[in-house]
Design an enzyme around this catalytic site. Sequence first.
Site, mmCIF file in Angstrom:
data_model
loop_
_atom_site.group_PDB
_atom_site.id
_atom_site.type_symbol
_atom_site.label_atom_id
_atom_site.label_comp_id
_atom_site.label_asym_id
_atom_site.label_seq_id
_atom_site.Cartn_x
_atom_site.Cartn_y
_atom_site.Cartn_z
ATOM 1 N N HIS A 136 1.001 -1.129 0.115
ATOM 2 C CA HIS A 136 -0.027 -0.044 0.024
ATOM 3 C C HIS A 136 0.909 1.329 0.009
ATOM 4 O O HIS A 136 2.191 1.215 0.326
ATOM 5 C CB HIS A 136 -0.992 -0.009 1.166
ATOM 6 C CG HIS A 136 -0.305 -0.148 2.658
ATOM 7 N ND1 HIS A 136 -0.026 -1.226 3.114
ATOM 8 C CD2 HIS A 136 0.198 0.943 3.448
ATOM 9 C CE1 HIS A 136 0.683 -0.930 4.207
ATOM 10 N NE2 HIS A 136 1.106 0.492 4.512
ATOM 11 N N HIS A 149 4.098 7.146 3.948
ATOM 12 C CA HIS A 149 5.036 6.218 3.498
ATOM 13 C C HIS A 149 4.417 5.165 2.581
ATOM 14 O O HIS A 149 3.554 5.246 2.264
ATOM 15 C CB HIS A 149 5.515 5.119 4.874
ATOM 16 C CG HIS A 149 4.315 4.164 5.612
ATOM 17 N ND1 HIS A 149 3.426 4.953 6.498
ATOM 18 C CD2 HIS A 149 3.830 3.308 5.114
ATOM 19 C CE1 HIS A 149 2.341 3.949 6.523
ATOM 20 N NE2 HIS A 149 2.532 2.883 6.009
ATOM 21 N N GLU A 156 7.811 0.972 4.649
ATOM 22 C CA GLU A 156 7.267 -0.337 5.704
ATOM 23 C C GLU A 156 7.363 -1.570 4.977
ATOM 24 O O GLU A 156 7.097 -1.726 3.722
ATOM 25 C CB GLU A 156 5.813 -0.027 5.854
ATOM 26 C CG GLU A 156 4.869 -0.805 6.769
ATOM 27 C CD GLU A 156 3.594 -0.702 6.931
ATOM 28 O OE1 GLU A 156 2.789 0.157 6.376
ATOM 29 O OE2 GLU A 156 3.078 -1.315 8.015
HETATM 30 CO CO CO Z 1 1.251 1.163 6.412
#
Ligand code: CO
Length: 138
Positions: free
Chosen positions: A7, A79, A130
């Site tokens: 994502h 992020h 991430e």
């Molecule tokens: Co995230």
Amino acid sequence: MFTGLSHVSIAVPDLEAAARRLREAFGLSIGEVLTNAEQGVRLAYVDLANARIELMEPVRPDSPVAKFLARNPKGGIHHFSLTVDDTASTAEDLRAQGIRILGDARPQYNVAGQRIAFLHPDDFLGALVELEAHSAKG
Ligand code: CO
């Protein structure tokens, strides 16, 4: 090492307003609102064919997302998240190569219970990345 894009995450000051905007302007449907107490955020996701958009609203002032919003009051990309088979072993391999892993004093988990870790932005072209485990063992 990286198996895909999970994502792109956008920090927003008002989750409901953000969801309404994406729905009304772009016809996107937003899933249920979830809370990740550990990360100090409320979250909702837009499912796309091959990745998701994550909307994050801080729920406490000491959350890292609250600090981001203090610098970017309108919100913005916070992020992006790459999938890995095993977060802990990937983070270990990266650390051995000199990549800094943020907040790894204790394991972190996303709202789905998957093990996550964050790479220091200075070690990834200025972007906060991430890592998210997409295997059963996480
Ligand atoms: Co995230």
